[in-house]
Design an enzyme around this catalytic site. Structure first.
Site, PDB file in Angstrom:
ATOM      1  N   ASP A  14       0.970  -1.113   0.082  1.00 43.91           N
ATOM      2  CA  ASP A  14       0.174   0.025  -0.100  1.00 43.91           C
ATOM      3  C   ASP A  14       1.074   1.194   0.096  1.00 43.91           C
ATOM      4  O   ASP A  14       2.134   1.116   0.334  1.00 43.91           O
ATOM      5  CB  ASP A  14      -0.995   0.161   1.125  1.00 43.91           C
ATOM      6  CG  ASP A  14      -1.611   1.226   1.477  1.00 43.91           C
ATOM      7  OD1 ASP A  14      -2.253   1.653   0.437  1.00 43.91           O
ATOM      8  OD2 ASP A  14      -1.675   1.982   2.456  1.00 43.91           O
ATOM      9  N   ASP A  16       0.250   5.217   1.171  1.00 42.08           N
ATOM     10  CA  ASP A  16       0.185   6.122   2.129  1.00 42.08           C
ATOM     11  C   ASP A  16       0.170   5.164   3.574  1.00 42.08           C
ATOM     12  O   ASP A  16      -0.812   4.544   3.589  1.00 42.08           O
ATOM     13  CB  ASP A  16      -1.021   7.074   2.088  1.00 42.08           C
ATOM     14  CG  ASP A  16      -0.815   7.802   0.832  1.00 42.08           C
ATOM     15  OD1 ASP A  16      -0.476   8.999   1.036  1.00 42.08           O
ATOM     16  OD2 ASP A  16      -1.485   7.516  -0.036  1.00 42.08           O
ATOM     17  N   ASP A 173      -1.621  -1.104   5.646  1.00 42.62           N
ATOM     18  CA  ASP A 173      -1.785  -0.549   7.091  1.00 42.62           C
ATOM     19  C   ASP A 173      -3.328  -0.353   7.404  1.00 42.62           C
ATOM     20  O   ASP A 173      -3.314   0.668   8.334  1.00 42.62           O
ATOM     21  CB  ASP A 173      -1.002   0.879   7.230  1.00 42.62           C
ATOM     22  CG  ASP A 173      -1.746   1.887   6.605  1.00 42.62           C
ATOM     23  OD1 ASP A 173      -2.044   1.744   5.375  1.00 42.62           O
ATOM     24  OD2 ASP A 173      -1.502   3.400   7.057  1.00 42.62           O
TER      25      ASP A 173
END
Length: 233
Positions: A14, A16, A173
């Site tokens: 991922d 960000d 995240d």
């Protein structure tokens, strides 16, 4: 992390909060939005925890508006305009991940990105980050019919990197990242160092593995590179 022994061919991230720490760009944007609405600043760490929720989530955090509320879209566009002016100014690659990517490349293992961040922001951000080598695959919302948590982004990553899902790892995240990875058949790692909402617990996302910081992620992925993904712990 128990995982069947199989040759590791690709690691996808991922963007960000997993590969790049971009909160420094979003915190002043949210504070400006609140100031324009006549509201006091929020604690920076509260904003940081919500960055992975994207523009809509940040507008809700900043102004308490739901997506159906009057003015929501106008404020979302204002947030995007402000972000576009700061894009990449404060963003950095999380510690240890440049080195990890270089090691992946040396071992003949591809890397890539699956993100819900629009390409108009992803492409210039990656240009500013200048990660070497560049990713073999970058999948943004415009590239798929359904964004994460649908598995389509990661299925496309695997096609573009020339590997099967069983040969790949996805690190994210947010719960949606883990769901997308699992649905696509990848080994999943929860990045607990990322942007985690208050009260959320990455240990409850059902990921195959969990890392508390980006250096730990690099340390856990590097040992098996020459053999298989077996042995991650």
């Amino acid at each position: 992390m128990n995982h069947p022994g199989r040759r590791l061919a690709a690691v996808f991230f991922d963007l960000d909060g997993t590969l790049a720490d971009t909160a420094g760009d979003f915190i002043p944007v949210v504070q400006t939005l609140r100031a324009e609405a006549g509201l006091a600043p929020l604690p920076p760490e509260r904003i940081r925890a919500s960055v992975s929720n994207g523009a809509r989530g940040l507008v809700t955090l900043a102004l308490g508006l739901g997506e159906d509320d009057d003015g929501f879209e106008r404020w979302r566009q204002r947030l995007l305009t402000l972000y576009g002016g700061l894009l990449g100014t404060h963003a950095t690659v999380f510690p240890g991940l440049r080195e990890l990517i270089a090691q992946l490349d040396s071992a003949g293992i591809a890397w890539g990105i699956a993100t819900n961040k629009p390409r108009a922001y992803t492409a210039p951000l990656l240009e500013r980050l200048a990660i070497d080598p560049p990713p073999a695959s970058v999948v943004c919302p415009e590239d798929v019919r359904e964004r994460k948590p649908h598995p389509e982004s990661l299925e496309r990553n695997c096609r573009e990197a020339g590997c099967s899902p069983a040969q790949a790892i996805y690190v994210g995240d947010h719960r949606r990242d883990i769901e997308a990875g699992q649905r696509a058949g990848l080994y999943t790692v929860a990045a607990a160092y990322g942007y985690i909402e208050p009260g959320d617990d990455p240990a409850r996302w059902g990921a195959d593995g969990l890392v508390s910081n980006s250096e730990a992620l690099a340390a856990q992925l590097l040992p098996p590179l020459e053999d298989t993904v077996e042995g991650l712990s």
